[in-house]
Design a protein around this motif. Structure first.
Motif, mmCIF file in Angstrom:
data_model
loop_
_atom_site.group_PDB
_atom_site.id
_atom_site.type_symbol
_atom_site.label_atom_id
_atom_site.label_comp_id
_atom_site.label_asym_id
_atom_site.label_seq_id
_atom_site.Cartn_x
_atom_site.Cartn_y
_atom_site.Cartn_z
ATOM 1 N N THR A 181 0.813 -1.225 0.000
ATOM 2 C CA THR A 181 0.000 0.000 0.000
ATOM 3 C C THR A 181 0.844 1.271 0.000
ATOM 4 O O THR A 181 0.320 2.351 -0.281
ATOM 5 C CB THR A 181 -0.936 0.032 1.220
ATOM 6 O OG1 THR A 181 -0.168 -0.179 2.415
ATOM 7 C CG2 THR A 181 -1.998 -1.058 1.118
ATOM 8 N N ILE A 226 -4.860 6.551 6.082
ATOM 9 C CA ILE A 226 -6.155 5.883 5.910
ATOM 10 C C ILE A 226 -6.019 4.469 5.359
ATOM 11 O O ILE A 226 -6.667 3.521 5.844
ATOM 12 C CB ILE A 226 -7.073 6.727 4.997
ATOM 13 C CG1 ILE A 226 -7.439 8.037 5.700
ATOM 14 C CG2 ILE A 226 -8.337 5.950 4.633
ATOM 15 C CD1 ILE A 226 -8.305 8.966 4.869
ATOM 16 N N VAL A 227 -5.222 4.287 4.320
ATOM 17 C CA VAL A 227 -5.132 2.973 3.654
ATOM 18 C C VAL A 227 -3.997 2.167 4.269
ATOM 19 O O VAL A 227 -2.821 2.382 3.957
ATOM 20 C CB VAL A 227 -4.920 3.128 2.136
ATOM 21 C CG1 VAL A 227 -4.939 1.764 1.462
ATOM 22 C CG2 VAL A 227 -5.986 4.037 1.537
ATOM 23 N N THR A 228 -4.359 1.245 5.148
ATOM 24 C CA THR A 228 -3.358 0.431 5.852
ATOM 25 C C THR A 228 -3.532 -1.067 5.611
ATOM 26 O O THR A 228 -2.638 -1.846 5.950
ATOM 27 C CB THR A 228 -3.430 0.705 7.366
ATOM 28 O OG1 THR A 228 -4.757 0.421 7.838
ATOM 29 C CG2 THR A 228 -3.099 2.166 7.668
ATOM 30 N N SER A 229 -4.666 -1.476 5.057
ATOM 31 C CA SER A 229 -4.922 -2.906 4.835
ATOM 32 C C SER A 229 -4.252 -3.377 3.546
ATOM 33 O O SER A 229 -4.017 -2.577 2.638
ATOM 34 C CB SER A 229 -6.427 -3.161 4.755
ATOM 35 O OG SER A 229 -7.056 -2.783 5.960
ATOM 36 N N GLU A 251 -12.496 -0.580 1.025
ATOM 37 C CA GLU A 251 -13.255 0.332 1.880
ATOM 38 C C GLU A 251 -12.408 1.539 2.268
ATOM 39 O O GLU A 251 -12.892 2.678 2.284
ATOM 40 C CB GLU A 251 -13.728 -0.418 3.124
ATOM 41 C CG GLU A 251 -14.796 -1.480 2.826
ATOM 42 C CD GLU A 251 -15.183 -2.263 4.065
ATOM 43 O OE1 GLU A 251 -14.527 -2.062 5.123
ATOM 44 O OE2 GLU A 251 -16.124 -3.071 3.986
ATOM 45 N N GLU A 252 -11.140 1.285 2.581
ATOM 46 C CA GLU A 252 -10.249 2.389 2.952
ATOM 47 C C GLU A 252 -9.952 3.285 1.754
ATOM 48 O O GLU A 252 -9.845 4.507 1.895
ATOM 49 C CB GLU A 252 -8.952 1.813 3.528
ATOM 50 C CG GLU A 252 -9.149 1.168 4.892
ATOM 51 C CD GLU A 252 -7.981 0.284 5.298
ATOM 52 O OE1 GLU A 252 -8.049 -0.306 6.388
ATOM 53 O OE2 GLU A 252 -7.010 0.182 4.520
ATOM 54 N N ARG A 293 -12.883 5.506 1.370
ATOM 55 C CA ARG A 293 -12.835 6.547 2.403
ATOM 56 C C ARG A 293 -11.815 7.626 2.032
ATOM 57 O O ARG A 293 -12.064 8.825 2.212
ATOM 58 C CB ARG A 293 -12.480 5.926 3.752
ATOM 59 C CG ARG A 293 -12.798 6.816 4.947
ATOM 60 C CD ARG A 293 -12.540 6.088 6.262
ATOM 61 N NE ARG A 293 -13.267 4.827 6.307
ATOM 62 C CZ ARG A 293 -12.680 3.641 6.478
ATOM 63 N NH1 ARG A 293 -11.376 3.563 6.602
ATOM 64 N NH2 ARG A 293 -13.405 2.555 6.522
#
Length: 236
Positions: A84, A170-173, A182-183, A186
């Protein structure tokens, strides 16, 4: 040249931001579209809109082309399940590249702000230039255009840094997962009020700086600098 067809900014926001975000946040589950199909469908909206707008106007600016490439890279990161951190790098790279081009143009004979504002489609360039010559302010105006260009480059630098920080926050997955989608959705929604709107306000400030400088250096009112401004002033 055929004038560019104007599109409602609200429609563009809905197609490029709201719809993709809703798809990513609400339909990425295994019981719905799944992460891959939801990502492809979500990115199809801004990608399809960009291509449609380019074909409709028979012109695709390099900035619009960069936006399309950015969309494709987002899809590639998700589909190839890359780390990511590359999403954050990509988010920062797009405004960063634009900012570098704008910055470099400030040291050429044609600062980018000239193409954006000081052109025949916006101003009565000949009239403005004539008044600048009469007052001996041509060089001062050129310096102001150069400063304005550097300020515009600064707004893109701000956007680049904020894009990177926001994406990392925000985007950590892991990419390719429902949580990643989902992130990403968002991030798409949050980046507009947190980055795009402040950048637009900064741009408005740069335009105000240029307009006030032009009025002071030429002795003209804004209505007199615009095309048909003289006729409008007389009628007023």
């Amino acid at each position: 040249m055929k004038p560019k067809r104007q599109t409602s900014p609200l429609l563009e926001v809905v197609i490029a931001i709201v719809i993709p975000a809703v798809i990513l946040m609400r339909f990425s589950g295994a019981e719905d579209l799944g992460p891959v199909r939801a990502l492809v469908l979500a990115l199809a909206f801004p990608l399809g809109w960009g291509l449609y707008d380019g074909i409709r106007n028979r012109h695709l600016s390099w900035i619009a082309a960069l936006g399309l490439v950015s969309t494709l890279l987002t899809g590639g990161i998700g589909l190839m399940q890359l780390d990511t951190q590359w999403l954050a790098v990509k988010e920062a790279a797009v405004p960063g590249i634009i900012g570098l081009v704008v910055f470099a143009s400030a040291f050429t004979r044609t600062p980018l702000i000239r193409a954006l504002v000081y052109n025949d489609t916006v101003l009565d360039v000949q009239r403005v230039h004539r008044h600048l010559q009469e007052r001996g302010h041509v060089e001062a105006f050129e310096a102001r255009l150069r400063t304005g260009t550097l300020l515009v480059a600064g707004t893109f630098a701000f956007s680049s840094v904020m894009n990177y920080l926001l994406a990392r926050w925000i985007v950590t997955s892991p990419s390719g997962t429902e949580a990643f989608n989902e992130e990403l959705g968002r991030l798409t929604l949050v980046s507009y009020p947190m980055i795009a709107l402040p950048s637009m306000l900064m741009m408005a400030g740069v335009l105000y700086y240029l307009v006030q400088g032009a009025k002071a250096l030429t002795g003209l009112k804004l209505t007199e600098m615009l095309h048909h401004g003289e006729e409008a002033a007389k009628q007023g």
